[in-house]
Design a protein around this motif. Structure first.
Motif, PDB file in Angstrom:
ATOM      1  N   THR A 105     -61.444 -12.911 -50.675  1.00 55.33           N
ATOM      2  CA  THR A 105     -61.008 -14.196 -50.965  1.00 55.33           C
ATOM      3  C   THR A 105     -59.883 -14.485 -51.892  1.00 55.33           C
ATOM      4  N   ALA A 106     -59.681 -13.447 -52.994  1.00 56.74           N
ATOM      5  CA  ALA A 106     -58.520 -13.801 -53.618  1.00 56.74           C
ATOM      6  C   ALA A 106     -57.151 -13.699 -52.738  1.00 56.74           C
ATOM      7  N   VAL A 107     -57.265 -12.684 -52.060  1.00 56.10           N
ATOM      8  CA  VAL A 107     -55.802 -12.527 -51.081  1.00 56.10           C
ATOM      9  C   VAL A 107     -55.801 -13.753 -50.218  1.00 56.10           C
ATOM     10  N   ALA A 108     -57.012 -14.088 -49.766  1.00 59.00           N
ATOM     11  CA  ALA A 108     -56.497 -15.358 -48.903  1.00 59.00           C
ATOM     12  C   ALA A 108     -56.365 -16.462 -49.413  1.00 59.00           C
ATOM     13  N   LEU A 109     -56.721 -16.777 -50.891  1.00 61.28           N
ATOM     14  CA  LEU A 109     -56.340 -17.994 -51.660  1.00 61.28           C
ATOM     15  C   LEU A 109     -54.698 -17.712 -51.909  1.00 61.28           C
ATOM     16  N   ILE A 110     -54.390 -16.659 -52.320  1.00 59.06           N
ATOM     17  CA  ILE A 110     -53.069 -16.523 -52.634  1.00 59.06           C
ATOM     18  C   ILE A 110     -52.257 -16.800 -51.697  1.00 59.06           C
ATOM     19  N   LEU A 111     -52.511 -16.134 -50.516  1.00 53.64           N
ATOM     20  CA  LEU A 111     -51.651 -16.283 -49.162  1.00 53.64           C
ATOM     21  C   LEU A 111     -51.409 -17.855 -48.941  1.00 53.64           C
ATOM     22  N   ASP A 112     -52.351 -18.542 -49.366  1.00 56.57           N
ATOM     23  CA  ASP A 112     -52.381 -20.129 -48.776  1.00 56.57           C
ATOM     24  C   ASP A 112     -51.151 -20.935 -49.305  1.00 56.57           C
ATOM     25  N   GLY A 113     -50.490 -20.199 -50.529  1.00 57.65           N
ATOM     26  CA  GLY A 113     -49.299 -20.905 -50.837  1.00 57.65           C
ATOM     27  C   GLY A 113     -48.072 -20.099 -50.194  1.00 57.65           C
ATOM     28  N   VAL A 114     -48.375 -19.282 -49.329  1.00 62.70           N
ATOM     29  CA  VAL A 114     -47.293 -18.478 -48.745  1.00 62.70           C
ATOM     30  C   VAL A 114     -46.727 -19.102 -47.394  1.00 62.70           C
ATOM     31  N   ASP A 115     -47.763 -19.574 -46.487  1.00 65.25           N
ATOM     32  CA  ASP A 115     -47.449 -19.711 -45.095  1.00 65.25           C
ATOM     33  C   ASP A 115     -46.677 -20.893 -45.093  1.00 65.25           C
ATOM     34  N   GLY A 116     -46.737 -22.081 -46.130  1.00 62.43           N
ATOM     35  CA  GLY A 116     -46.209 -23.310 -46.162  1.00 62.43           C
ATOM     36  C   GLY A 116     -44.764 -22.751 -46.571  1.00 62.43           C
ATOM     37  N   LYS A 117     -44.427 -22.213 -47.449  1.00 58.88           N
ATOM     38  CA  LYS A 117     -43.019 -21.788 -48.057  1.00 58.88           C
ATOM     39  C   LYS A 117     -42.695 -21.049 -46.897  1.00 58.88           C
ATOM     40  N   VAL A 118     -43.085 -20.283 -46.227  1.00 63.87           N
ATOM     41  CA  VAL A 118     -42.451 -19.638 -45.201  1.00 63.87           C
ATOM     42  C   VAL A 118     -41.919 -20.491 -44.086  1.00 63.87           C
ATOM     43  N   ALA A 119     -42.819 -21.434 -43.667  1.00 66.91           N
ATOM     44  CA  ALA A 119     -42.567 -22.563 -42.567  1.00 66.91           C
ATOM     45  C   ALA A 119     -41.335 -23.331 -43.083  1.00 66.91           C
ATOM     46  N   ARG A 120     -41.225 -23.856 -44.289  1.00 64.98           N
ATOM     47  CA  ARG A 120     -40.015 -24.746 -44.657  1.00 64.98           C
ATOM     48  C   ARG A 120     -39.023 -23.664 -44.632  1.00 64.98           C
ATOM     49  N   ARG A 121     -39.062 -22.632 -45.338  1.00 68.42           N
ATOM     50  CA  ARG A 121     -37.658 -21.826 -45.405  1.00 68.42           C
ATOM     51  C   ARG A 121     -37.239 -21.431 -43.871  1.00 68.42           C
ATOM     52  N   THR A 122     -37.849 -21.176 -43.163  1.00 67.44           N
ATOM     53  CA  THR A 122     -37.456 -20.679 -41.722  1.00 67.44           C
ATOM     54  C   THR A 122     -37.365 -22.013 -40.802  1.00 67.44           C
ATOM     55  N   GLY A 123     -37.714 -22.900 -41.285  1.00 65.71           N
ATOM     56  CA  GLY A 123     -37.664 -24.322 -40.349  1.00 65.71           C
ATOM     57  C   GLY A 123     -38.551 -24.280 -39.356  1.00 65.71           C
ATOM     58  N   THR A 124     -39.623 -23.575 -39.361  1.00 66.42           N
ATOM     59  CA  THR A 124     -40.749 -23.572 -38.375  1.00 66.42           C
ATOM     60  C   THR A 124     -41.908 -24.332 -38.799  1.00 66.42           C
ATOM     61  N   SER A 125     -41.851 -25.456 -39.438  1.00 67.52           N
ATOM     62  CA  SER A 125     -42.899 -25.964 -39.662  1.00 67.52           C
ATOM     63  C   SER A 125     -43.410 -27.022 -38.510  1.00 67.52           C
ATOM     64  N   THR A 126     -44.535 -27.037 -37.852  1.00 65.68           N
ATOM     65  CA  THR A 126     -45.136 -27.781 -36.966  1.00 65.68           C
ATOM     66  C   THR A 126     -46.620 -28.411 -37.240  1.00 65.68           C
ATOM     67  N   ALA A 127     -46.955 -29.259 -36.309  1.00 61.27           N
ATOM     68  CA  ALA A 127     -48.249 -29.933 -36.523  1.00 61.27           C
ATOM     69  C   ALA A 127     -49.179 -29.002 -36.325  1.00 61.27           C
ATOM     70  N   LEU A 128     -49.122 -28.060 -35.308  1.00 58.45           N
ATOM     71  CA  LEU A 128     -49.900 -27.169 -35.056  1.00 58.45           C
ATOM     72  C   LEU A 128     -50.279 -26.317 -36.358  1.00 58.45           C
ATOM     73  N   GLY A 129     -49.080 -25.712 -36.863  1.00 56.17           N
ATOM     74  CA  GLY A 129     -49.135 -24.720 -37.979  1.00 56.17           C
ATOM     75  C   GLY A 129     -49.691 -25.428 -39.371  1.00 56.17           C
ATOM     76  N   ALA A 130     -49.534 -26.709 -39.681  1.00 55.48           N
ATOM     77  CA  ALA A 130     -50.227 -27.489 -40.570  1.00 55.48           C
ATOM     78  C   ALA A 130     -51.574 -27.644 -40.160  1.00 55.48           C
ATOM     79  N   ARG A 131     -52.086 -27.873 -39.240  1.00 51.10           N
ATOM     80  CA  ARG A 131     -53.664 -28.090 -38.666  1.00 51.10           C
ATOM     81  C   ARG A 131     -54.437 -26.769 -38.882  1.00 51.10           C
ATOM     82  N   PHE A 132     -53.716 -25.775 -38.381  1.00 53.40           N
ATOM     83  CA  PHE A 132     -54.359 -24.470 -38.320  1.00 53.40           C
ATOM     84  C   PHE A 132     -54.501 -24.054 -40.050  1.00 53.40           C
ATOM     85  N   ASP A 133     -53.412 -24.221 -40.829  1.00 48.28           N
ATOM     86  CA  ASP A 133     -53.521 -23.711 -42.196  1.00 48.28           C
ATOM     87  C   ASP A 133     -54.899 -24.679 -42.740  1.00 48.28           C
ATOM     88  N   MET A 134     -54.828 -25.862 -42.421  1.00 47.64           N
ATOM     89  CA  MET A 134     -55.916 -26.874 -43.010  1.00 47.64           C
ATOM     90  C   MET A 134     -57.368 -26.453 -42.696  1.00 47.64           C
TER      91      MET A 134
END
Length: 269
Positions: A105-134
């Motif tokens: 659980t701890a690793v899953a919670l820590i990674l919650d702050g990673v995918d958003g940063k990766v999406a912004r830095r790589t310019g790959t933010s999408t509505a699907l990705g945001a919904r998947f994350d949520m």
């Protein structure tokens, strides 16, 4: 061009299949490590199949050119959440190693702050990705709520079920589907839920302390949802007023004199 698009679509779908395979591998490792029972296996496999099916359907509908690095991080989180789900299901039949549950659980919670940063830095933010994350976040909170409710009572399920209740309510009240403004308070409250539930489920604190932590999480969540619902309701009223003609607005302000109720305005039009 059509062949290239087909090739790209196959690659994207293959990544979801690999994710399902890794999920099953994690279940096998958990099963061999703790002797997981039938409940854990069945729930874990159901999670893997459901995640693969829903994600594949969403990818088929949106047809992205690639799966994307951020979605890979979120998929990794989903695999961990599948492991947590299997452990929680197994806890109904036997004693689940708390350390293992807390670690995943701890690793899953820590990674919650990673995918958003990766999406912004790589310019790959999408509505699907945001919904998947949520959806991954929401399901993890639901599973943790189930686990903690076995210690503190069924009222804890309000934390995990509130988001799903909101989605159900939006079916009957479409104004709840409007876009909410950005809010750090909302993000902070959402992040608190997983941390508080993890702390309560870790057996590190006495009963009263765990009770206080979970009550704090529930209270903050009720405040956050309540504030958003009030904003959405007021925003919907403002939008309706802006669409009215001056004559209709006067009728709303003085329904008694006009003899026309607000709900009859649609018929007047």
């Amino acid at each position: 061009m059509a062949l290239n698009n087909t090739y790209e679509a196959r690659l994207v779908q293959q990544e979801t299949a690999v994710g399902a395979g890794v999920q099953i591998l994690l279940l096998a490792l958990l099963g061999s490590a703790i002797g997981m029972g039938p409940a854990g296996w069945l729930v874990g496999l159901a999670f893997a199949i459901a995640t693969w099916a829903v994600l594949s359907r969403a990818l088929h509908r949106t047809r992205p050119r690639s799966f994307g690095p951020a979605n890979r991080v979120t998929l990794g989180r989903a695999i961990l959440v599948g492991g947590v789900t299997a452990l929680v299901a197994d806890s109904f039949e036997s004693s689940t190693p708390v350390t293992l549950l807390v670690g995943l659980t701890a690793v899953a919670l820590i990674l919650d702050g990673v995918d958003g940063k990766v999406a912004r830095r790589t310019g790959t933010s999408t509505a699907l990705g945001a919904r998947f994350d949520m959806e991954v976040d929401a399901f993890l909170i639901l599973v943790l709520s189930v686990y903690v409710s076995m210690q503190l009572g069924p009222w804890v399920l309000l934390i995990g079920g509130m988001r799903y209740a909101f989605v159900a309510a939006a079916k009957a009240a479409p104004w709840l589907n409007a876009q909410l403004p950005h809010s750090m308070a909302r993000k902070t409250v959402a992040a608190m839920q997983g941390v508080c539930l993890l702390l309560a489920g870790s057996d590190l604190l006495p009963y009263l302390a765990n009770l206080g932590v979970v009550l704090l999480a529930l209270g903050s969540l009720l405040w956050s949802f309540g504030r958003d619902v009030v904003w959405l309701w007021r925003n919907s009223r403002t939008a309706v007023a802006q669409e009215m003609t001056p004559v209709e607005a006067e009728l709303v302000e003085a329904p008694a004199e006009a003899g026309v109720e607000v709900r009859e305005l649609a018929a007047v039009r």
